[in-house]
Design an enzyme around this catalytic site. Structure first.
Site, PDB file in Angstrom:
ATOM      1  N   ARG A   1       0.827  -1.208   0.000  1.00 37.60           N
ATOM      2  CA  ARG A   1       0.000   0.000   0.000  1.00 37.60           C
ATOM      3  C   ARG A   1       0.865   1.263   0.000  1.00 37.60           C
ATOM      4  NH1 ARG A   1      -2.827   2.252   4.829  1.00 37.60           N
ATOM      5  NH2 ARG A   1      -4.232   3.898   4.072  1.00 37.60           N
TER       6      ARG A   1
ATOM      7  N   HIS B   1       0.543   3.929  -2.945  1.00 38.38           N
ATOM      8  CA  HIS B   1       0.042   5.288  -2.703  1.00 38.38           C
ATOM      9  C   HIS B   1       1.081   6.350  -3.021  1.00 38.38           C
ATOM     10  CE1 HIS B   1      -3.793   4.537  -0.175  1.00 38.38           C
ATOM     11  NE2 HIS B   1      -3.608   3.568  -1.062  1.00 38.38           N
TER      12      HIS B   1
ATOM     13  N   TRP C   1      -9.390  -9.690   2.949  1.00 31.14           N
ATOM     14  CA  TRP C   1     -10.075 -10.114   1.728  1.00 31.14           C
ATOM     15  C   TRP C   1     -10.070 -11.630   1.581  1.00 31.14           C
ATOM     16  CZ3 TRP C   1      -7.397  -5.496   1.958  1.00 31.14           C
ATOM     17  CH2 TRP C   1      -8.045  -4.354   1.474  1.00 31.14           C
TER      18      TRP C   1
END
Length: 333
Positions: A82, A86, A231
């Site tokens: 991440r 990002h 997930w």
């Protein structure tokens, strides 16, 4: 234990254009690619190959040591992905602003964006490695952390090269709002938002779906995004399970949490209530063009890995003007 002693790499001359980059990616997947072991590499102290191997090993050890301390099946794996994502995901092909150059997330305003909540932990965790290898830019280190996280979790080898530079402030940061939101209030708007964000960076529908397969790693935290849960049941292992679950599981709006009414943002859960999907995840099976790639990747993990490696490497290069002759490295574990 992470097997860093078996790392090998491929070194190629850096391509001179975007078109050449795509050809190089294709070449990396052919049997004619030359593989050079680290033992055969020149031991020069100025050699980026030796330095990079050592940095990669340090990041891998950091992930392992942190996971051991946690003792709960979680790790920095998804957080490092991440972080890299990002840093790069602010890019706009219209004016060339944003992207992984600069490591601007160290400064305001990007450090304070809601979309980057929880990433200070990842940046802080990498500080000892930056001190150990001061010649490496933060921008390269943050991107490399995502590469190592993917590869150490069983994912594909990601083509990577050094050359990102650090900025001294956040003055060059693009406006907030360029990173993808999980929900835009309705299915139509969420689907269009996903396309708008990734088309702005230069990705197509196939690349969008491949990149979102990174949701195989990590989980959402209520104190960061407001959403909750992983997930899939193997949140530190890269696989095509995310796509299989999207296609095969029954997903319904989350109504309760730990026996109490769910008060967080709209999200979906599986029949066990232990797994989650964001509205933007469900959008991938609600849109026919996205869904055809979801179904392909659900059936073929090798295809997913191949397409993901190309798209993720492309993502990490957005906004970077690499010096001519920069070398490519591709590791295999």
């Amino acid at each position: 234990m992470f097997n860093t002693s078996r790392l090998v790499f491929t070194k190629l001359a850096a391509p001179a254009s975007t078109a050449a980059i795509l050809v190089t990616f294709a070449d990396l997947n052919t049997s004619s690619t030359t593989i050079t072991t680290l033992a055969d590499a020149a031991p020069s102290s100025s050699s980026p190959s030796i330095k990079l191997e050592k940095v990669k090993a340090s990041i891998a050890n950091l992930i392992e040591e942190d996971a051991t301390k946690r003792e709960d099946g979680t790790a920095l794996t998804g957080t490092f992905v991440r972080l890299a994502w990002h840093c790069a995901g602010t890019y706009s092909k219209q004016d060339g602003s944003g992207g992984s150059n600069g490591a601007r997330m160290r400064f305001s305003p990007e450090a304070n964006w809601g979309a980057n909540a929880g990433l200070k932990m990842a940046r802080d965790a990498l500080e000892p490695i930056k001190h150990k290898f001061p010649e490496m830019s933060y921008a390269d280190l943050y991107s490399l952390a995502g590469v190592v996280a993917i590869e150490e979790s069983g994912g594909p080898a990601i083509p990577f090269r050094l050359g990102r530079v650090d900025f001294e402030s956040g003055e060059a940061s693009p406006p907030d709002g360029r990173l993808p939101n999980a929900d835009m209030g309705c299915r139509k708007d969420t689907i269009q938002h996903v396309r708008n964000v990734f088309y702005r960076m230069g990705f197509n529908d196939q690349e969008i779906v491949a990149l979102l397969g990174a949701h195989a790693l990590g989980r959402c935290h209520t104190d960061a995004s407001g959403y909750w849960g992983p997930w899939n049941f193997s949140e530190t292992a890269m696989s095509n399970e995310y796509f299989r679950l999207l296609v095969e599981e029954r997903w319904s709006p989350k109504m309760t949490h730990n026996g109490e009414p769910w008060t967080g943002p709209d999200q979906y859960e599986d029949s066990t209530g232990k797994l989650m999907m964001l509205p933007s995840d469900i959008a991938l099976i609600q849109d026919p063009e996205f869904k055809k790639y979801v179904e392909k990747y659900a059936k073929n993990e090798d295809l997913f890995f191949k397409d993901f490696a190309k798209a993720f490497s492309k993502l990490l290069e957005l906004g970077v003007a690499f010096p001519a002759g920069k070398s490519w490295f591709k590791w295999r574990v």
